[in-house]
Scaffold this motif. Structure first.
Motif, PDB file in Angstrom:
ATOM      1  N   GLU A   1       0.828  -1.208   0.000  1.00  0.00           N
ATOM      2  CA  GLU A   1       0.000   0.000   0.000  1.00  0.00           C
ATOM      3  C   GLU A   1       0.861   1.257   0.000  1.00  0.00           C
ATOM      4  O   GLU A   1       0.542   2.249  -0.646  1.00  0.00           O
ATOM      5  N   GLU A   2       1.966   1.197   0.727  1.00  0.00           N
ATOM      6  CA  GLU A   2       2.802   2.385   0.861  1.00  0.00           C
ATOM      7  C   GLU A   2       3.696   2.605  -0.348  1.00  0.00           C
ATOM      8  O   GLU A   2       3.805   3.726  -0.857  1.00  0.00           O
ATOM      9  N   TYR A   3       4.343   1.544  -0.818  1.00  0.00           N
ATOM     10  CA  TYR A   3       5.340   1.680  -1.884  1.00  0.00           C
ATOM     11  C   TYR A   3       4.851   1.205  -3.247  1.00  0.00           C
ATOM     12  O   TYR A   3       5.549   1.369  -4.252  1.00  0.00           O
ATOM     13  N   GLY A   4       3.663   0.602  -3.301  1.00  0.00           N
ATOM     14  CA  GLY A   4       3.125   0.126  -4.568  1.00  0.00           C
ATOM     15  C   GLY A   4       3.268  -1.376  -4.719  1.00  0.00           C
ATOM     16  O   GLY A   4       4.073  -2.022  -4.046  1.00  0.00           O
ATOM     17  N   ARG A   5       2.456  -1.945  -5.619  1.00  0.00           N
ATOM     18  CA  ARG A   5       2.473  -3.403  -5.814  1.00  0.00           C
ATOM     19  C   ARG A   5       3.756  -3.866  -6.511  1.00  0.00           C
ATOM     20  O   ARG A   5       4.344  -4.872  -6.142  1.00  0.00           O
ATOM     21  N   TRP A   6       4.177  -3.117  -7.535  1.00  0.00           N
ATOM     22  CA  TRP A   6       5.277  -3.574  -8.392  1.00  0.00           C
ATOM     23  C   TRP A   6       6.588  -3.767  -7.627  1.00  0.00           C
ATOM     24  O   TRP A   6       7.198  -4.836  -7.697  1.00  0.00           O
ATOM     25  N   PRO A   7       7.074  -2.761  -6.888  1.00  0.00           N
ATOM     26  CA  PRO A   7       8.355  -2.964  -6.195  1.00  0.00           C
ATOM     27  C   PRO A   7       8.283  -4.038  -5.117  1.00  0.00           C
ATOM     28  O   PRO A   7       9.265  -4.766  -4.903  1.00  0.00           O
ATOM     29  N   ILE A   8       7.139  -4.154  -4.451  1.00  0.00           N
ATOM     30  CA  ILE A   8       7.009  -5.168  -3.410  1.00  0.00           C
ATOM     31  C   ILE A   8       7.027  -6.571  -4.010  1.00  0.00           C
ATOM     32  O   ILE A   8       7.676  -7.490  -3.481  1.00  0.00           O
ATOM     33  N   GLN A   9       6.337  -6.764  -5.137  1.00  0.00           N
ATOM     34  CA  GLN A   9       6.364  -8.073  -5.780  1.00  0.00           C
ATOM     35  C   GLN A   9       7.757  -8.397  -6.308  1.00  0.00           C
ATOM     36  O   GLN A   9       8.217  -9.539  -6.214  1.00  0.00           O
ATOM     37  N   GLN A  10       8.441  -7.409  -6.846  1.00  0.00           N
ATOM     38  CA  GLN A  10       9.802  -7.638  -7.317  1.00  0.00           C
ATOM     39  C   GLN A  10      10.734  -8.014  -6.159  1.00  0.00           C
ATOM     40  O   GLN A  10      11.541  -8.946  -6.270  1.00  0.00           O
ATOM     41  N   LEU A  11      10.645  -7.299  -5.064  1.00  0.00           N
ATOM     42  CA  LEU A  11      11.488  -7.593  -3.911  1.00  0.00           C
ATOM     43  C   LEU A  11      11.188  -8.974  -3.341  1.00  0.00           C
ATOM     44  O   LEU A  11      12.098  -9.737  -3.003  1.00  0.00           O
ATOM     45  N   SER A  12       9.898  -9.297  -3.249  1.00  0.00           N
ATOM     46  CA  SER A  12       9.503 -10.610  -2.733  1.00  0.00           C
ATOM     47  C   SER A  12      10.036 -11.737  -3.613  1.00  0.00           C
ATOM     48  O   SER A  12      10.629 -12.710  -3.120  1.00  0.00           O
ATOM     49  N   LEU A  13       9.832 -11.608  -4.911  1.00  0.00           N
ATOM     50  CA  LEU A  13      10.321 -12.637  -5.833  1.00  0.00           C
ATOM     51  C   LEU A  13      11.843 -12.767  -5.760  1.00  0.00           C
ATOM     52  O   LEU A  13      12.391 -13.883  -5.782  1.00  0.00           O
ATOM     53  N   PHE A  14      12.532 -11.637  -5.658  1.00  0.00           N
ATOM     54  CA  PHE A  14      13.992 -11.665  -5.569  1.00  0.00           C
ATOM     55  C   PHE A  14      14.452 -12.415  -4.322  1.00  0.00           C
ATOM     56  O   PHE A  14      15.340 -13.280  -4.384  1.00  0.00           O
TER      57      PHE A  14
END
Length: 514
Positions: free
Chosen positions: A102-115
């Motif tokens: 919610e704070e930083y957006g879906r895209w960067p969080i999904q990228q970080l999680s996958l990484f």
């Protein structure tokens, strides 16, 4: 897998000094709701792959148990502990990642999680110590931003009454990923060494991360409004316009973070609808991880090898696909009714098709139990697979309908309600990884038949509340402090839409609580 629902905005535009807040109705064409249909479904297909990858990671480890037990001199029961730690950590990881999306957006969080998930595969692949699997699998589960974020992406592009087709599609990936992992895992176990169980997960996860990096944009509404506001100031189009996060701030306070994190757990224990549907959904998901262990002794009776046992999971996948297509006519029918008269249908109507499919779980388990007697009783192997297909149909239906119903019943609190559902599914699946093999080997007499019969009896008990909620749901919801205000909120929203016609036919501001 949690979902998200829009809240309505306040009656007045937020103004601070000379700064004016950019609202969704001012930039509707920049938000995910206005993406072309093909673009929405392209994004959703990538999210589908993410869900497949995450659940493949959860199930594929079962094919490493024999090798880990042999290589590190531990019992098979101890070798299953890393599978349990992954799933239990996954249950909590889903809720931990949600506030940050919610704070930083879906895209960067999904990228970080996958990484991070991909990184934790490497120590497992090169491990020389058993403890590495326990620790890195735990960290991998905790790093997995599950359905709380993936369905948040969905909610960024479809409004609640338009989400059903998309939700049904993503549910297919959520339940199907575990089966895909079981099928692929059998081939890897048969033809490759132990490290390739984890290298394969890394290859799949890395490929999915690359696809997401290239193809998927940001979809979070507040992030997109911030970007549009900056663009308008830069071009001079509107020098006083600012995005929501620019005015209100994007930092979550500790209290806000704690509220978002703990509410799913609170609702799980205090809301009867959330509790029972989550337990039912969790029990149904745990069956798949029970099958990961029980299929081996069952199908060895017919001479199935490692690959044959993995292919025995295909009927479950067939069941999921059949169930998915079976939902489409009812979704179409009820959507037509709601568009003619939004007040005509209660949330309980979303349980209607489940009333017919839920009994297939008990039927499938009873049938699987007593066709497991094997070839010595003249029973063909296809008989067990027919009944496991029924279990697959019921498993999909339970997850789909419970998510759909809680979304409709709890409005802006749906993310927390469905978060409890995810918690139960992953946690109970983790526990199942430990009890399933002893259950199918240590019960006196006929362990294969009695174990599945016990599960069938439990399934009868946990499916009863479906029929209670279908009949008594309005009365139960009336006693809920979370559900009491939903009808009032919707009525205000309807009056607002009638008085002011905004872009897309709506003036509601979409702030998803995930």
């Amino acid at each position: 897998m949690a979902t998200a629902v829009p809240e309505t905005e306040s009656e007045h535009r937020y103004v601070e000094d000379d700064r004016v807040e950019l609202q969704d109705s001012d930039a509707w064409d920049k938000l995910g709701y206005s993406f072309p249909t093909w673009r929405k479904w392209q994004i959703l297909c990538v999210v589908f792959l993410i869900q497949i990858s995450m659940n493949l990671n959860a199930s594929m480890y079962a094919n490493a148990v024999d090798s880990i037990s042999e290589n590190f001199g531990v019992s098979q029961q101890v070798a299953r502990i890393p599978q349990m730690t992954f799933l239990v950590a996954y249950a909590f990881g889903c809720e931990l990642w949600a506030p940050w999306s919610e704070e930083y957006g879906r895209w960067p969080i999904q990228q970080l999680s996958l990484f991070l998930v991909n990184i934790w595969q490497i120590p497992c692949a090169i491990s020389k110590h058993y403890g590495t699997y326990v620790i890195c699998r735990f960290l991998g589960g905790l790093s997995t931003a599950g359905g709380s974020v993936t369905l948040g992406v969905l909610a960024d592009m479809w409004e609640p009454d338009d989400q059903e087709y998309a939700v049904a599609f993503l549910v297919l990936s959520s339940v199907g990923g575990s089966v895909v992992g079981a099928i692929i895992g059998g081939f890897v176990q048969q033809y490759k060494s132990l490290p390739w169980i984890f290298w394969t997960q890394l290859l799949v996860g890395g490929g999915v991360q690359l696809v997401h990096l290239v193809l998927n944009p940001e979809t979070r509404a507040t992030i997109l409004l911030d970007r549009e506001a900056k663009r308008r100031r830069k071009t001079g189009e509107d020098p006083n316009i600012y995005g929501p996060n620019e005015i209100l701030g994007s930092k979550l306070s500790p209290k806000e973070f704690w509220t978002i994190f703990y509410r799913p757990f609170y609702m799980f224990f205090t809301e009867p609808i959330v509790l029972w549907l989550s337990l039912l959904s969790g029990f149904s998901d745990a069956l798949i991880f029970t099958f990961l262990q029980s299929f081996q002794p069952v199908y060895k009776q017919w001479g199935f090898g490692t690959v044959g046992i993995s292919l025995a999971f295909i009927p479950l996948l067939v069941g999921y696909i059949l169930a998915y297509f079976s939902y489409l006519p009812s979704i179409h029918h009820f959507r037509k009714i709601r568009r003619r008269d939004p007040d005509r249908l209660k949330p309980e109507v979303r349980l209607w098709w489940l009333l017919f499919l839920a009994p297939l779980e008990a039927i499938g388990l009873f049938g699987f139990a007593w066709t497991s007697l094997g070839p010595s009783y003249g029973i063909p192997w296809i008989a067990t697979m027919i009944f496991s297909t029924m279990v697959g149909i019921a498993n999909y239906a339970i997850y789909q309908s419970s998510i759909d119903y809680m979304t409709a019943a709890y409005g802006p609190y749906a993310a927390s309600a469905t978060g409890g559902n995810d918690l139960a599914r992953d946690f109970l699946a983790g526990i199942a990884a430990l009890y399933s093999t002893p259950m199918y080997t240590n019960i006196p007499g006929r362990p294969l038949e009695y174990a599945s019969t016990i599960l069938a009896c439990i399934s009868v008990v946990v499916t009863i509340p479906i029929y209670v909620f279908y009949r008594k749901g309005p009365e139960i919801r009336a006693k809920s402090k979370f559900a009491q205000s939903i009808d009032q909120t919707r009525e205000k929203s309807r009056k607002k839409r009638k008085s002011v016609s905004g872009p897309g036919g709506s003036t509601t501001k979409h702030i998803e609580r995930v």
